[in-house]
Design a protein around this motif. Structure first.
Motif, PDB file in Angstrom:
ATOM      1  N   VAL A 174    -137.018  20.528  97.757  1.00 37.52           N
ATOM      2  CA  VAL A 174    -135.949  19.834  98.492  1.00 37.52           C
ATOM      3  C   VAL A 174    -134.630  19.926  97.731  1.00 37.52           C
ATOM      4  CG1 VAL A 174    -135.128  17.506  99.118  1.00 37.52           C
ATOM      5  CG2 VAL A 174    -137.403  18.264  99.840  1.00 37.52           C
ATOM      6  N   VAL A 175    -134.678  19.644  96.440  1.00 36.05           N
ATOM      7  CA  VAL A 175    -133.442  19.638  95.647  1.00 36.05           C
ATOM      8  C   VAL A 175    -132.880  21.057  95.513  1.00 36.05           C
ATOM      9  CG1 VAL A 175    -132.501  19.131  93.356  1.00 36.05           C
ATOM     10  CG2 VAL A 175    -133.910  17.444  94.535  1.00 36.05           C
ATOM     11  N   CYS A 176    -133.758  22.050  95.419  1.00 33.75           N
ATOM     12  CA  CYS A 176    -133.275  23.436  95.329  1.00 33.75           C
ATOM     13  C   CYS A 176    -132.464  23.831  96.559  1.00 33.75           C
ATOM     14  CB  CYS A 176    -134.440  24.403  95.164  1.00 33.75           C
ATOM     15  SG  CYS A 176    -135.048  24.467  93.478  1.00 33.75           S
ATOM     16  N   VAL A 177    -132.911  23.444  97.747  1.00 31.31           N
ATOM     17  CA  VAL A 177    -132.143  23.856  98.924  1.00 31.31           C
ATOM     18  C   VAL A 177    -130.906  22.974  99.119  1.00 31.31           C
ATOM     19  CG1 VAL A 177    -134.028  25.027 100.106  1.00 31.31           C
ATOM     20  CG2 VAL A 177    -133.608  22.648 100.597  1.00 31.31           C
ATOM     21  N   LEU A 178    -130.991  21.687  98.737  1.00 33.01           N
ATOM     22  CA  LEU A 178    -129.789  20.849  98.840  1.00 33.01           C
ATOM     23  C   LEU A 178    -128.694  21.352  97.890  1.00 33.01           C
ATOM     24  CD1 LEU A 178    -131.132  17.173  99.148  1.00 33.01           C
ATOM     25  CD2 LEU A 178    -130.245  18.658 100.959  1.00 33.01           C
ATOM     26  N   SER A 179    -129.101  21.951  96.794  1.00 34.38           N
ATOM     27  CA  SER A 179    -128.097  22.418  95.835  1.00 34.38           C
ATOM     28  C   SER A 179    -127.243  23.547  96.414  1.00 34.38           C
ATOM     29  CB  SER A 179    -128.744  22.848  94.519  1.00 34.38           C
ATOM     30  OG  SER A 179    -129.632  23.909  94.732  1.00 34.38           O
ATOM     31  N   PRO A 194    -127.904   7.061  99.718  1.00 41.05           N
ATOM     32  CA  PRO A 194    -127.968   6.778  98.271  1.00 41.05           C
ATOM     33  C   PRO A 194    -129.259   7.273  97.620  1.00 41.05           C
ATOM     34  CG  PRO A 194    -128.197   4.750  99.571  1.00 41.05           C
ATOM     35  CD  PRO A 194    -127.823   5.831 100.532  1.00 41.05           C
ATOM     36  N   GLY A 195    -130.366   7.172  98.334  1.00 39.66           N
ATOM     37  CA  GLY A 195    -131.644   7.614  97.763  1.00 39.66           C
ATOM     38  C   GLY A 195    -131.664   9.119  97.564  1.00 39.66           C
ATOM     39  N   VAL A 196    -131.157   9.851  98.546  1.00 43.23           N
ATOM     40  CA  VAL A 196    -131.118  11.319  98.475  1.00 43.23           C
ATOM     41  C   VAL A 196    -130.211  11.742  97.318  1.00 43.23           C
ATOM     42  CG1 VAL A 196    -130.360  13.410  99.696  1.00 43.23           C
ATOM     43  CG2 VAL A 196    -131.605  11.621 100.937  1.00 43.23           C
ATOM     44  N   ALA A 197    -129.059  11.058  97.187  1.00 40.97           N
ATOM     45  CA  ALA A 197    -128.105  11.418  96.124  1.00 40.97           C
ATOM     46  C   ALA A 197    -128.715  11.176  94.743  1.00 40.97           C
ATOM     47  CB  ALA A 197    -126.818  10.618  96.286  1.00 40.97           C
ATOM     48  N   ALA A 198    -129.378  10.016  94.575  1.00 43.93           N
ATOM     49  CA  ALA A 198    -129.966   9.699  93.258  1.00 43.93           C
ATOM     50  C   ALA A 198    -131.117  10.645  92.938  1.00 43.93           C
ATOM     51  CB  ALA A 198    -130.450   8.246  93.246  1.00 43.93           C
ATOM     52  N   HIS A 199    -131.918  10.955  93.946  1.00 44.29           N
ATOM     53  CA  HIS A 199    -133.045  11.886  93.781  1.00 44.29           C
ATOM     54  C   HIS A 199    -132.520  13.270  93.398  1.00 44.29           C
ATOM     55  CE1 HIS A 199    -136.088  14.686  95.689  1.00 44.29           C
ATOM     56  NE2 HIS A 199    -136.873  13.955  94.909  1.00 44.29           N
TER      57      HIS A 199
END
Ligand SMILES: N[C@@H](CCC(=O)N[C@@H](CS)C(=O)NCC(=O)O)C(=O)O
Length: 231
Positions: A174-179, A194-199
């Motif tokens: 998830v974080v790889c594609v959000l990046s 906020p949860g997505v941003a902190a994660h």
């Protein structure tokens, strides 16, 4: 010389996922750059889908198809068996199913938006000296992406990780594609998600991912002197 070679570009979220697992597991590897624009013929032989990444394990085969595995999900499952600790695939059946689901959600649903809908229209034209397609990126960012981020926000439900109390392949994917959004436009509104941003921060600040993002920033510096404002 390392046994393991990753063919691809650090700018690909799928290559990034593989790099992260390799570093987290302490596996030594080499990177060999393969561009998706004008992919060379030798690469098509080992990547029938004509996609990056492909991994080679030279201890199995040093040339041609022998020793190669295409597809980041297949590669990451291989790495988990090759170096089981630290584990990125949960043992418990339901948790494993959820982790694989989030990896699939990231690699199909999310990647189509963050890559095909945002990163590519903004960056690929710039690499060719053309104007970015900001309208497409803006429409994706503001209209198509929010429901997916809502789903992630709900799934995290205030917890640090999507499953259990440590990172799994689902969090990494998830974080790889959000990046792909972060590197060209910054992350979506942390007040709304906020949860997505902190994660995102929790995973992207791990040395295994920070190393990839630092390389990407250097690669993008000339084509992208400043990030786009998509809001
Ligand atoms: N399911 C594949 C997806 C890989 C993929 O789509 N890679 C993109 C780069 S981010 C690619 O190679 N695209 C080739 C093209 O657009 O021609 C994986 O997980 O490795």
């Amino acid at each position: 010389m390392s046994d393991l070679v990753v063919y691809g570009s650090p700018l690909s979220p799928f290559v990034r996922k593989v790099e992260i697992l390799l570093r987290e597991k302490g596996l030594d590897f080499e990177s060999e750059n393969v561009n998706v624009i004008g992919m060379p013929d030798w690469f098509a032989e080992i990547s029938p889908a004509r996609r990056i990444p492909v991994l080679r394990d030279r201890s199995i085969g040093a040339e041609g198809v022998a020793g190669t595995i295409p597809d980041s999900s297949a590669i990451c499952a291989f790495l988990e068996r090759k170096a089981p600790k630290p584990a990125f695939y949960p043992d418990a059946a339901y948790d494993l199913g959820r982790a694989l689901w989030f990896e699939e959600f990231a690699d199909s649903e999310l990647a189509g938006l963050t890559g095909g809908g945002i990163f590519r229209p903004l960056i690929f034209p710039r690499f060719q000296g053309k104007e970015s397609d900001v309208d497409t990126a803006r429409a994706t960012f503001n209209e198509k992406l929010p429901p997916k981020l809502d789903y992630l926000e709900q799934s995290l439900d205030g917890r640090d990780y999507l499953i259990g109390d440590g990172p799994t392949i689902g969090d990494v994917a998830v974080v790889c594609v959000l990046s792909q959004i972060d590197v060209v436009a910054g992350m979506p509104d942390p007040k709304r998600w906020p949860g997505v941003a902190a994660h995102y921060m929790r995973i992207s600040e791990r040395p295994s991912m920070a190393a990839n993002l630092a390389t990407c920033a250097k690669m993008l510096a000339r084509a992208l002197p400043e990030k786009f404002d998509l809001s």
